[in-house]
Every structure is written in structure tokens, then in C-alpha cells.
Enzyme design. Structure first.
Site, PDB file in Angstrom:
ATOM      1  N   LYS A  11     -25.523  36.715 -16.137  1.00 15.08           N
ATOM      2  CA  LYS A  11     -26.744  36.018 -16.551  1.00 15.08           C
ATOM      3  C   LYS A  11     -27.546  35.488 -15.351  1.00 15.08           C
ATOM      4  O   LYS A  11     -27.035  35.442 -14.218  1.00 15.08           O
ATOM      5  CB  LYS A  11     -26.361  34.886 -17.511  1.00 15.08           C
ATOM      6  N   TYR A  51     -30.434  38.710 -28.768  1.00 14.61           N
ATOM      7  CA  TYR A  51     -29.800  37.517 -29.332  1.00 14.61           C
ATOM      8  C   TYR A  51     -30.297  37.210 -30.746  1.00 14.61           C
ATOM      9  O   TYR A  51     -30.176  36.074 -31.210  1.00 14.61           O
ATOM     10  CB  TYR A  51     -30.020  36.316 -28.409  1.00 14.61           C
ATOM     11  N   ASN A 114     -23.984  29.887 -18.620  1.00 16.41           N
ATOM     12  CA  ASN A 114     -22.536  30.092 -18.491  1.00 16.41           C
ATOM     13  C   ASN A 114     -22.175  31.457 -17.894  1.00 16.41           C
ATOM     14  O   ASN A 114     -21.098  31.991 -18.137  1.00 16.41           O
ATOM     15  CB  ASN A 114     -21.840  29.841 -19.831  1.00 16.41           C
ATOM     16  N   HIS A 117     -22.126  37.153 -20.417  1.00 14.20           N
ATOM     17  CA  HIS A 117     -22.027  37.497 -21.839  1.00 14.20           C
ATOM     18  C   HIS A 117     -20.970  38.578 -21.987  1.00 14.20           C
ATOM     19  O   HIS A 117     -20.847  39.454 -21.138  1.00 14.20           O
ATOM     20  CB  HIS A 117     -23.362  38.072 -22.346  1.00 14.20           C
ATOM     21  N   GLU A 128     -24.355  46.884 -28.630  1.00 10.08           N
ATOM     22  CA  GLU A 128     -24.910  46.263 -27.414  1.00 10.08           C
ATOM     23  C   GLU A 128     -24.958  47.258 -26.250  1.00 10.08           C
ATOM     24  O   GLU A 128     -25.900  47.228 -25.446  1.00 10.08           O
ATOM     25  CB  GLU A 128     -24.092  45.023 -27.050  1.00 10.08           C
TER      26      GLU A 128
HETATM   27  P1  IDP Z   1     -20.468  33.450 -26.321  1.00  9.95           P
HETATM   28  O1  IDP Z   1     -21.430  33.848 -25.222  1.00  9.95           O
HETATM   29  O2  IDP Z   1     -19.247  32.762 -25.757  1.00  9.95           O
HETATM   30  O3  IDP Z   1     -20.109  34.589 -27.251  1.00  9.95           O
HETATM   31  P2  IDP Z   1     -22.206  32.454 -28.452  1.00  9.95           P
HETATM   32  O4  IDP Z   1     -21.812  31.419 -29.462  1.00  9.95           O
HETATM   33  O5  IDP Z   1     -22.310  33.880 -28.901  1.00  9.95           O
HETATM   34  O6  IDP Z   1     -21.198  32.313 -27.204  1.00  9.95           O
HETATM   35  O7  IDP Z   1     -23.598  31.974 -27.848  1.00  9.95           O
HETATM   36  C1  IDP Z   1     -24.398  32.868 -27.101  1.00  9.95           C
HETATM   37  C2  IDP Z   1     -24.923  32.130 -25.894  1.00  9.95           C
HETATM   38  O8  IDP Z   1     -25.793  31.069 -26.325  1.00  9.95           O
HETATM   39  C3  IDP Z   1     -23.863  31.402 -25.047  1.00  9.95           C
HETATM   40  O9  IDP Z   1     -23.186  32.241 -24.137  1.00  9.95           O
HETATM   41  C4  IDP Z   1     -24.704  30.368 -24.327  1.00  9.95           C
HETATM   42  O10 IDP Z   1     -25.447  30.943 -23.248  1.00  9.95           O
HETATM   43  C5  IDP Z   1     -25.674  29.967 -25.436  1.00  9.95           C
HETATM   44  N1  IDP Z   1     -25.183  28.822 -26.209  1.00  9.95           N
HETATM   45  C6  IDP Z   1     -24.154  28.803 -27.110  1.00  9.95           C
HETATM   46  N2  IDP Z   1     -23.978  27.575 -27.629  1.00  9.95           N
HETATM   47  C7  IDP Z   1     -24.929  26.786 -27.065  1.00  9.95           C
HETATM   48  C8  IDP Z   1     -25.264  25.389 -27.195  1.00  9.95           C
HETATM   49  O11 IDP Z   1     -24.650  24.640 -27.959  1.00  9.95           O
HETATM   50  N3  IDP Z   1     -26.301  24.947 -26.417  1.00  9.95           N
HETATM   51  C9  IDP Z   1     -26.999  25.751 -25.575  1.00  9.95           C
HETATM   52  N4  IDP Z   1     -26.716  27.060 -25.427  1.00  9.95           N
HETATM   53  C10 IDP Z   1     -25.692  27.572 -26.158  1.00  9.95           C
HETATM   54 MG    MG Z   2     -21.372  35.681 -28.496  1.00  9.89          MG
END
Ligand code: IDP
Ligand code: MG
Length: 140
Positions: A11, A51, A114, A117, A128
Site C-alpha cells: 500500500k 474495495y 497497514n 492487502h 482480485e
Molecule cells: P484486511 O485488509 O485485513 O482484510 P479488511 O477488514 O478487509 O481488512 O479492511 C480492508 C482495509 O480497510 C484494511 O486493510 C484497512 O486498510 C482498512 N480498514 C479496515 N478497518 C478499518 C478501520 O476500522 N478504520 C480505518 N480503516 C480500516
Molecule cells: Mg480484507
């Protein structure tokens, strides 16, 4: 165990800090093979489409803006059990909860920024991968 492919995205927080090589080292050390890789700038429409599953979540608009804030590196990773294996290598979504040694524990800045992905199922991995790569862009 079956040979699988999963879709990874390094990312914008990670490309900004010039740590794509460090992340790739963790990926390769885990046994996952990078069988396709390209550095691209997502458009807003591409990020929204990728997304779309999160469109109703409160963080969706911020997430889309974050994903277009700089280049990303999209990758196809291959290994036995690649989908679950990469989820383990990535660590928890919130880096505060990520196990030591995972990519997110080592590199992530926040629950949003984070660093990586990874597909969450074999079915979504196929969707994807097809979103970013044509068959002739993926080697063994
Ligand atoms: P993942 O990437 O671990 O699968 P997902 O729940 O699919 O997590 O969420 C997609 C992305 O959305 C996350 O990697 C993160 O960048 C963002 N995200 C998820 N939860 C939050 C939140 O509570 N606040 C802000 N961004 C979030
Ligand atoms: Mg996810």
C-alpha cells in the site's frame, strides 16, 4: 495441500517509506513466490471498485483516498495454501494486534495505513488477480 495464488498489494504508506524490498523479503522468506509484480498508481475509480465490498463501511471514503495517495505494488503470490499463508504473514488488520514478525507488526503505521492487502479467500483471490493481471503477465 494445493498450490494456490493470492493477490497482494503493497500500500501507499509502504511505497512512500521505500520499504517494498523489506516487505518482499518477508514474503519470500515465508516461502511465498512473487510470480507477478507491478508498481502502479491507482485511479479513484479503480480503488473504489477494488474495495466495493466495503462501500457501506464508515472508513470506505478515507480508505479509497489513502489507496490513491501514492503508488502501490500489486503482486501475485504463489505457494501451497497461499491465501491463508499470506494472511498469516501479513498479520492482523490493526497492527496493534499483529503478531511479532508479521509484515503489519513490522511495517504498518495504523489500522488504515497497514502496508499490505491480501485476498481473504481462494474465490476472491481469483477475482482480485484478474482485476490487475492478464494471464500472460503471470509466470511460474
Ligand atoms: P484486511 O485488509 O485485513 O482484510 P479488511 O477488514 O478487509 O481488512 O479492511 C480492508 C482495509 O480497510 C484494511 O486493510 C484497512 O486498510 C482498512 N480498514 C479496515 N478497518 C478499518 C478501520 O476500522 N478504520 C480505518 N480503516 C480500516
Ligand atoms: Mg480484507
Amino acid at each position: 495441500m494445493a498450490l494456490e495464488r493470492t493477490l497482494s498489494i503493497i500500500k501507499p504508506d509502504a511505497t512512500r517509506r521505500n520499504v517494498t524490498g523489506g516487505i518482499n523479503a518477508v514474503i519470500e522468506k515465508s516461502g511465498l513466490r512473487i510470480v507477478a509484480q507491478k508498481r502502479i498508481q491507482l485511479t479513484e475509480n479503480q480503488a473504489k471498485a477494488f474495495y466495493a465490498v466495503h462501500a457501506e463501511r464508515p472508513f470506505y471514503n478515507d480508505l479509497v483516498q489513502f489507496m490513491v495517495s501514492g503508488p502501490v505494488v500489486v503482486q501475485v503470490l504463489e505457494a501451497d495454501n497461499a491465501v491463508l499463508k499470506y494472511r498469516d504473514v501479513m498479520g492482523a488488520t490493526n497492527p496493534a494486534n499483529a503478531d511479532a514478525g508479521t509484515i503489519r507488526a513490522e511495517f504498518a503505521e495504523s489500522i488504515e495505513a497497514n502496508s499490505v492487502h491480501g485476498s481473504d479467500s481462494l474465490e476472491n483471490a481469483a477475482i482480485e488477480i484478474a482485476f490487475f493481471f492478464s494471464g500472460c503477465e503471470i509466470t511460474g
